[in-house]
Design an enzyme around this catalytic site. Structure first.
Site, PDB file in Angstrom:
ATOM      1  N   PRO A 204       0.284  -0.925  -0.069  1.00 24.62           N
ATOM      2  CG  PRO A 204      -0.492  -1.240   2.015  1.00 24.62           C
ATOM      3  CD  PRO A 204       0.264  -2.144   1.032  1.00 24.62           C
ATOM      4  N   GLY A 205       0.363   2.454  -0.738  1.00 27.88           N
ATOM      5  CA  GLY A 205       1.127   3.372  -0.437  1.00 27.88           C
ATOM      6  C   GLY A 205       2.170   3.687  -1.182  1.00 27.88           C
ATOM      7  CG  HIS A 423      19.251 -15.143   3.860  1.00 25.11           C
ATOM      8  ND1 HIS A 423      19.012 -16.308   4.515  1.00 25.11           N
ATOM      9  CD2 HIS A 423      18.314 -15.385   2.401  1.00 25.11           C
ATOM     10  CE1 HIS A 423      18.217 -17.208   3.943  1.00 25.11           C
ATOM     11  NE2 HIS A 423      17.546 -16.038   3.124  1.00 25.11           N
ATOM     12  CD  GLU A 424      17.416 -11.825   0.555  1.00 29.46           C
ATOM     13  OE1 GLU A 424      16.646 -12.561  -0.493  1.00 29.46           O
ATOM     14  OE2 GLU A 424      16.155 -12.810   1.572  1.00 29.46           O
TER      15      GLU A 424
HETATM   16  P1  ADP Z   1      -1.509   2.796  -3.333  1.00 32.44           P
HETATM   17  O1  ADP Z   1      -2.562   2.940  -4.563  1.00 32.44           O
HETATM   18  O2  ADP Z   1      -0.204   2.176  -4.019  1.00 32.44           O
HETATM   19  O3  ADP Z   1      -1.513   2.193  -1.936  1.00 32.44           O
HETATM   20  P2  ADP Z   1      -1.358   6.250  -3.509  1.00 32.44           P
HETATM   21  O4  ADP Z   1      -1.100   5.707  -5.864  1.00 32.44           O
HETATM   22  O5  ADP Z   1      -2.894   5.893  -3.511  1.00 32.44           O
HETATM   23  O6  ADP Z   1      -0.783   4.278  -3.537  1.00 32.44           O
HETATM   24  O7  ADP Z   1      -0.290   6.642  -3.003  1.00 32.44           O
HETATM   25  C1  ADP Z   1      -1.088   8.032  -2.115  1.00 32.44           C
HETATM   26  C2  ADP Z   1      -0.161   8.873  -1.803  1.00 32.44           C
HETATM   27  O8  ADP Z   1       1.044   8.597  -2.128  1.00 32.44           O
HETATM   28  C3  ADP Z   1      -0.593   9.308  -3.493  1.00 32.44           C
HETATM   29  O9  ADP Z   1      -1.372  10.457  -4.346  1.00 32.44           O
HETATM   30  C4  ADP Z   1       1.189  10.554  -3.924  1.00 32.44           C
HETATM   31  O10 ADP Z   1       1.168  11.954  -3.456  1.00 32.44           O
HETATM   32  C5  ADP Z   1       2.351   9.406  -2.563  1.00 32.44           C
HETATM   33  N1  ADP Z   1       2.943   8.472  -3.442  1.00 32.44           N
HETATM   34  C6  ADP Z   1       2.774   7.063  -3.564  1.00 32.44           C
HETATM   35  N2  ADP Z   1       3.579   6.481  -4.335  1.00 32.44           N
HETATM   36  C7  ADP Z   1       4.531   8.170  -4.896  1.00 32.44           C
HETATM   37  C8  ADP Z   1       5.183   7.967  -5.946  1.00 32.44           C
HETATM   38  N3  ADP Z   1       5.968   6.917  -6.898  1.00 32.44           N
HETATM   39  N4  ADP Z   1       5.833   8.730  -6.662  1.00 32.44           N
HETATM   40  C9  ADP Z   1       5.330  10.100  -6.054  1.00 32.44           C
HETATM   41  N5  ADP Z   1       3.618  10.067  -5.087  1.00 32.44           N
HETATM   42  C10 ADP Z   1       3.492   9.183  -4.784  1.00 32.44           C
HETATM   43 ZN    ZN Z   2      16.057 -17.060   1.630  1.00 29.47          ZN
END
Ligand code: ADP
Ligand code: ZN
Length: 622
Positions: A204-205, A423-424
């Site tokens: 996530p995120g 390990h890796e």
């Molecule tokens: P996911 O869908 O993978 O859970 P999101 O796309 O909802 O993540 O990301 C949430 C917020 O975090 C985005 O709106 C942005 O502001 C920030 N963010 C996340 N990843 C990036 C990235 N690779 N580059 C820039 N901003 C990002």
């Molecule tokens: Zn391993």
């Protein structure tokens, strides 16, 4: 795949109505109960002037609002009784609070709410009639599903690839999709293979939603989105109707993108729990129907995101469905720096170089965390009345984020990181040593991934092999053992981190003896372990059917022999490479990720810089 009929054997029309009346009643009580905490007027005004308020809704005599999210704390709601204050609006605007107004509660609304169950009942009976009478696409009856899907369409997406940082590989893979969406006709003429379902996989995120949006933005097409979890709590039939509707509307607006967030909430493997989840199954079936039914030539691209691909129903991943997978990983240091730069573009910094320190101090964090850090730092700066955000604010913001993160998932101690690195590298060096030509390792990483894996080694997949020779199987075992044995070599002590590797290695060895006729005990006779689960694991007397205790023992012995022989071999190979192993581990600890080529260079005795190619060295090798 056909739409499944509801399993309810007897149709009891009164039941849903009674349930719905109860439901509406409970909901009313619940919202009253959930009223956010009251604020005094003074507290409210103070929050406004400190810039902590994000938005307010002003109704007749009350103000409902939301506080901004802070590190470790979610956005909070509050409510306060309205006091006549002529300065209020000006103040709200001055602090950038989003203001909206709402009329006092409408008695008609409440009546309508109570009439809802009746409407739903009518609609359910219509739905039932329809599902009995074949799969026609009934139009106007599905007003609920329809209006909801419309809400999810977004046009004029402003997000661009430049806004998504640190995921270059994923972007590269998606460029083709953009090319296709821009000019579907031309693309078809040139004979490009048209993508259809793309699954974005990552924690996530990491920016999966953002990435999907950016694809729409770059291609200049509408973006339809819906979240898998929205289907889970619905009445039977609603989710399926919504899916149908979504696709219908999207097709009318092609070229476009349909994005399903949290696909796992909807696409969990069926029949896993004791209770079947009828609504989810129906919705999933409908999704499969739509996936198979729509013609990619129309220019509709389906994208979905998940952080748990392993629990998805395999039917979703079959060819012609979500058959293309794009990994959106946690960013490495370079990636984090890039994300920080994107978000800091709107924030004046005292010294842009500070971002490099922040990138180095945020191992394991994702884009969303980093966006939060910049935001937090900007708020701290504003609160302190500073013109520009300085290192102090940035560092404080990182501290808060780390505290939040430690609660969510554990952060490795330096010693653990070191262990993971060795390990890796043990896996990777074995893969390189035993590969028959070609680059067997794509990258080695100690950026934690998921809950279980502390690091990982990405091997180039040996395409789906139909035939594997005995020595190839042995090599696989050796690569699996490499992790554990590298730890032993360096630390003279083993850890629990390798149990999955060991299990896989044992499984291969057992397969060699029992299934592939590669052992002595059985010769070319095979034993199907599937027919007698726990056959060997338990070592239980009795229940062994055709196989004697003695034979089982011999098999066990042979399995052990195969694994032991490989362990000996790996110890030898690693021993010869100990110097490289130590050197590579140092680089890996600094860099977090090493590519296969870099590792190969180290093996050849060449040096690899402490910073990725092309970049100046940022700090001494500690
Ligand atoms: P996911 O869908 O993978 O859970 P999101 O796309 O909802 O993540 O990301 C949430 C917020 O975090 C985005 O709106 C942005 O502001 C920030 N963010 C996340 N990843 C990036 C990235 N690779 N580059 C820039 N901003 C990002
Ligand atoms: Zn391993």
């Amino acid at each position: 795949m056909a739409v499944k009929e509801p399993k309810t054997s007897k149709w009891r029309p009164w039941l849903p109505v009674v349930l719905l009346f109860l439901g509406v009643f409970a909901m009313q009580e619940f919202t009253r109960f959930r009223e956010p905490p009251p604020f005094t007027w003074t507290a409210f005004r103070e929050a406004v002037s400190q810039g902590r308020v994000e938005s307010v809704v002003i109704t007749g005599g009350r103000i409902h609002g939301r506080l901004k999210a802070e590190a470790g704390k979610e956005a909070q709601g509050f409510t306060t009784v309205k006091v006549d204050d002529p300065e209020l609006l000006k103040d709200l605007q001055a602090h950038g609070v989003q203001v909206s107004a709402e009329l006092p509660e409408n008695p008609w609304l409440i009546t309508a709410l109570w009439l809802l169950p009746l409407g739903v009942f009518l609609w359910l009976s219509l739905l039932r009639q329809r599902s009995g009478g074949g799969a026609g696409r009934a139009g106007g009856l599905f007003a609920v599903g329809r209006s909801n899907a419309r809400m999810y369409a977004e046009k004029d997406i402003r997000v661009r690839f430049a806004d998504v940082a640190g995921v270059d590989e994923a972007k590269e893979e998606l460029r083709e999709v953009i090319a296709f969406l821009k000019t579907p006709q031309k693309y078809r003429r040139l004979g490009g293979k048209i993508p259809k379902g793309i699954l974005l996989v990552g924690p996530p995120g990491t920016g999966k939603t953002l990435l999907a949006k950016a694809v729409a933005g770059e291609a200049g097409v509408p973006f339809f989105s819906i979240s898998g979890s929205e289907f889970v709590e619905m009445f039977v039939g609603v989710g399926a109707a919504r899916v149908r509707d979504l696709f219908e509307q999207a097709q009318a607006q092609a070229p476009c993108i349909i994005f399903i967030d949290e696909l796992d909430a909807l696409g969990k493997a069926r029949n896993t729990g004791p209770v079947s989840h009828e609504e989810r199954e129906q919705t999933l079936n409908q999704l499969l129907v739509e996936l198979d039914g729509f013609d990619p030539h129309t220019g509709v691209i389906l994208m979905a995101a998940t952080n748990r691909p392993e629990i998805l129903d395999p039917a979703l991943l079959r060819a012609g469905r979500f058959d293309r997978h794009v990994v959106v990983d946690r960013p490495d240091r370079e990636g984090r720096l890039a994300v920080l730069k994107v978000h800091a573009a709107k924030v004046p910094l005292e010294d842009p170089k500070d971002l490099e320190l922040i990138a180095a101090a945020t191992v394991g964090m994702v884009g969303a965390d980093l966006a939060n850090i910049i935001n937090e730092a900007a708020l701290l700066g504003a609160r302190r009345g500073k013109e520009k955000v300085g290192r102090a604010e940035l560092e404080e913001a990182v501290e808060r984020a780390v505290a939040g993160l430690e609660k969510r998932n554990r952060v490795l101690s330096p010693l653990e990181r070191e262990r993971v690195a060795f390990h890796e590298l043990g896996h990777a060096l074995m893969a390189l040593a035993l590969s028959r030509g070609g680059d067997a390792v794509r990258k080695v990483s100690i950026i934690p991934r998921g809950v279980a894996a502390l690091g990982y080694t990405l091997q180039v997949p040996t395409e789906d092999r139909f035939l594997m020779t005995r020595s190839e199987l042995e090599d696989r075992i050796a690569v699996l053992l490499g992790g554990r044995l590298a730890e032993e070599l360096i630390f003279r002590e083993s850890s629990t981190g390798a149990h999955d590797d060991l299990k896989k290695a044992t499984d291969i060895a057992r397969g060699m003896v029992m299934t592939y006729g590669m052992g002595q005990a059985l010769g070319l006779v095979t034993v199907d372990p599937g027919r007698r689960p726990l056959f060997l694991e338990t070592g239980m007397a009795g229940g062994r059917g055709e196989y004697s205790e003695a034979l089982a023992e011999r098999i066990d012995g042979e399995v052990r022999g195969i694994v032991d022989a490989q362990a000996e071999r790996v110890r030898g190979l690693l021993g010869e490479r100990e110097a490289v192993l130590r050197h590579a581990a140092q680089r890996l600890l600094e860099r977090e990720v090493l590519s296969g080529e870099e590792l190969a260079a180290l093996l050849r005795g060449e040096s690899v810089p402490a910073a990725p190619e092309g970049k100046p060295q940022e700090r001494d090798a500690a």
